[in-house]
Design an enzyme around this catalytic site. Sequence first.
Site, PDB file in Angstrom:
ATOM      1  N   ARG A 133       0.864  -1.187   0.000  1.00 57.86           N
ATOM      2  CA  ARG A 133       0.000   0.000   0.000  1.00 57.86           C
ATOM      3  C   ARG A 133       0.899   1.236   0.000  1.00 57.86           C
ATOM      4  O   ARG A 133       1.922   1.276   0.695  1.00 57.86           O
ATOM      5  CB  ARG A 133      -0.898   0.030   1.246  1.00 57.86           C
ATOM      6  N   ASP A 143       4.186  -0.410  -7.036  1.00 55.88           N
ATOM      7  CA  ASP A 143       2.925  -0.705  -7.717  1.00 55.88           C
ATOM      8  C   ASP A 143       1.796   0.079  -7.051  1.00 55.88           C
ATOM      9  O   ASP A 143       0.668   0.054  -7.521  1.00 55.88           O
ATOM     10  CB  ASP A 143       2.648  -2.211  -7.637  1.00 55.88           C
ATOM     11  N   GLU A 199      -2.521   7.561  -4.945  1.00 60.52           N
ATOM     12  CA  GLU A 199      -2.927   6.885  -6.182  1.00 60.52           C
ATOM     13  C   GLU A 199      -4.419   7.051  -6.508  1.00 60.52           C
ATOM     14  O   GLU A 199      -4.824   6.896  -7.663  1.00 60.52           O
ATOM     15  CB  GLU A 199      -2.576   5.397  -6.132  1.00 60.52           C
ATOM     16  N   HIS A 207      -0.914  -0.247  -9.716  1.00 68.60           N
ATOM     17  CA  HIS A 207      -1.658  -1.185  -8.863  1.00 68.60           C
ATOM     18  C   HIS A 207      -2.168  -2.383  -9.674  1.00 68.60           C
ATOM     19  O   HIS A 207      -3.369  -2.634  -9.741  1.00 68.60           O
ATOM     20  CB  HIS A 207      -2.825  -0.474  -8.163  1.00 68.60           C
TER      21      HIS A 207
HETATM   22  P1  NAD Z   1      -1.482 -11.287   5.111  1.00 71.97           P
HETATM   23  O1  NAD Z   1      -2.480 -10.787   6.107  1.00 71.97           O
HETATM   24  O2  NAD Z   1      -1.427 -12.730   4.769  1.00 71.97           O
HETATM   25  O3  NAD Z   1      -0.010 -10.856   5.593  1.00 71.97           O
HETATM   26  C1  NAD Z   1       0.294  -9.594   6.092  1.00 71.97           C
HETATM   27  C2  NAD Z   1       1.398  -9.789   7.134  1.00 71.97           C
HETATM   28  O4  NAD Z   1       1.845  -8.487   7.565  1.00 71.97           O
HETATM   29  C3  NAD Z   1       0.922 -10.560   8.378  1.00 71.97           C
HETATM   30  O5  NAD Z   1       1.771 -11.667   8.619  1.00 71.97           O
HETATM   31  C4  NAD Z   1       1.026  -9.521   9.469  1.00 71.97           C
HETATM   32  O6  NAD Z   1       1.372 -10.080  10.742  1.00 71.97           O
HETATM   33  C5  NAD Z   1       2.139  -8.630   8.939  1.00 71.97           C
HETATM   34  N1  NAD Z   1       2.246  -7.345   9.611  1.00 71.97           N
HETATM   35  C6  NAD Z   1       1.270  -6.628  10.230  1.00 71.97           C
HETATM   36  N2  NAD Z   1       1.808  -5.523  10.795  1.00 71.97           N
HETATM   37  C7  NAD Z   1       3.141  -5.556  10.504  1.00 71.97           C
HETATM   38  C8  NAD Z   1       4.216  -4.692  10.827  1.00 71.97           C
HETATM   39  N3  NAD Z   1       4.051  -3.590  11.558  1.00 71.97           N
HETATM   40  N4  NAD Z   1       5.456  -5.034  10.388  1.00 71.97           N
HETATM   41  C9  NAD Z   1       5.644  -6.162   9.665  1.00 71.97           C
HETATM   42  N5  NAD Z   1       4.654  -7.015   9.354  1.00 71.97           N
HETATM   43  C10 NAD Z   1       3.422  -6.704   9.762  1.00 71.97           C
HETATM   44  O7  NAD Z   1      -1.708 -10.388   3.813  1.00 71.97           O
HETATM   45  P2  NAD Z   1      -1.238 -10.707   2.323  1.00 71.97           P
HETATM   46  O8  NAD Z   1      -2.327 -11.423   1.625  1.00 71.97           O
HETATM   47  O9  NAD Z   1       0.132 -11.272   2.346  1.00 71.97           O
HETATM   48  O10 NAD Z   1      -1.206  -9.213   1.721  1.00 71.97           O
HETATM   49  C11 NAD Z   1      -0.271  -8.260   2.186  1.00 71.97           C
HETATM   50  C12 NAD Z   1      -0.645  -6.892   1.652  1.00 71.97           C
HETATM   51  O11 NAD Z   1      -0.479  -6.868   0.238  1.00 71.97           O
HETATM   52  C13 NAD Z   1      -2.129  -6.511   1.842  1.00 71.97           C
HETATM   53  O12 NAD Z   1      -2.346  -5.943   3.120  1.00 71.97           O
HETATM   54  C14 NAD Z   1      -2.362  -5.508   0.750  1.00 71.97           C
HETATM   55  O13 NAD Z   1      -2.128  -4.195   1.266  1.00 71.97           O
HETATM   56  C15 NAD Z   1      -1.285  -5.830  -0.279  1.00 71.97           C
HETATM   57  N6  NAD Z   1      -1.850  -6.285  -1.564  1.00 71.97           N
HETATM   58  C16 NAD Z   1      -1.529  -5.601  -2.696  1.00 71.97           C
HETATM   59  C17 NAD Z   1      -2.022  -6.029  -3.921  1.00 71.97           C
HETATM   60  C18 NAD Z   1      -1.657  -5.333  -5.215  1.00 71.97           C
HETATM   61  O14 NAD Z   1      -2.298  -5.605  -6.251  1.00 71.97           O
HETATM   62  N7  NAD Z   1      -0.656  -4.464  -5.256  1.00 71.97           N
HETATM   63  C19 NAD Z   1      -2.870  -7.132  -3.980  1.00 71.97           C
HETATM   64  C20 NAD Z   1      -3.165  -7.821  -2.798  1.00 71.97           C
HETATM   65  C21 NAD Z   1      -2.653  -7.399  -1.595  1.00 71.97           C
END
Ligand code: NAD
Length: 331
Positions: free
Chosen positions: A234, A258, A263, A295
């Site tokens: 994000r 991305d 955005e 994105h």
């Molecule tokens: P997920 O919930 O499986 O994993 C997120 C991880 O981040 C968790 O293990 C959590 O404990 C950890 N976390 C929380 N706070 C933290 C901190 N302060 N420091 C370090 N780690 C921390 O989520 P995911 O499915 O792996 O997705 C991750 C992120 O990817 C989503 O939150 C979303 O913002 C982003 N995303 C982007 C796209 C895109 O198209 N660009 C698509 C899907 C998801």
Amino acid sequence: MRTAVFSARRYDQSLLAQANRGAGHELLFIADRLTADTVPLAAGCPAVSVFVNDQVDATVLRALASQGTRLVATRSTGFNHIDLGAAAALDIAVVRVADYSPHSVAEFAVGLLLAVNRKIARASMRTRDGNFELDGLMGFDLHGKTVGVVGTGKIGAIFGRIMAGFGCTVLGHDPFPSPAFEQAGGRYVPLPELLAGADVVSLHCPLTEATRYLVNTQTLAGAKRGALLVNTSRGGLVDTEAAIAALKTGQLGGLAIDVYEQEASLFFQDLSSTVITDDVIQRLVSFPNVIVTGHQAFFTQEAIGQIMQTTIDSITAFARGEELVNRVPRS
Ligand code: NAD
């Protein structure tokens, strides 16, 4: 169930309609973003489907509730764009797509890393112009380098595994360590240690109040000089002005994003014939060592198919009064 689908691009319309064949919901596709101005378009819709740059704040939720909306279904994993407290107070249920191909985003992050390190986009632009010069295109081997993964959930764990396959040392930081990450060869360290040791840092944690501007002037100063930063998570995780300052001094060796904190007014639209007034993004794209994509990390056939199916399934479950398995926790 009559459902207003905001930010509906052509692919949303065709794939949601396809997923809806058996379910028979009445889908009202709206190309605009959901905002305070567009919310009247959802009048009479008990369900509303949104995407990452829709404005689902308290004002909009109040307007939705007054028009009869009871369900907000975001076609995304992240839900930082939704005021969950306001939704709960208004008795609006919020569902997301908790699980869709995490490979889509992890693989794209690897692609961005390779592109920024090996200058692939620059090289492609040169050869289109008949320029086959190599000066300025040198990168470094990933093999033997250290990669830091911030957030080792579904996407971060896969990204770490791929990087381990490249022969990298993989460091991770996450308040909730995952066995999958360690089994793939990752090792957990505190964030300052990760930043100080990593040649590449990739962000995979959600945007929360705790993670907003996780990459800022101070954390960038503690990073290894010349490190590459990849952000597919994000935009709000990175203080973009601080990143630009670090790119100017060479403290940051390259940036591949991305997602971008501003955005919402740019991405998912063709602005090629307009004057873009966001000077920060214009500055960013002017750097030779910066890559910006709009994105699209999630944008694979597999991921999109799962997103649309889950969204329709959630609306169906809501209409039938069944348990919402993808309900976002209220706090
Ligand atoms: P997920 O919930 O499986 O994993 C997120 C991880 O981040 C968790 O293990 C959590 O404990 C950890 N976390 C929380 N706070 C933290 C901190 N302060 N420091 C370090 N780690 C921390 O989520 P995911 O499915 O792996 O997705 C991750 C992120 O990817 C989503 O939150 C979303 O913002 C982003 N995303 C982007 C796209 C895109 O198209 N660009 C698509 C899907 C998801």
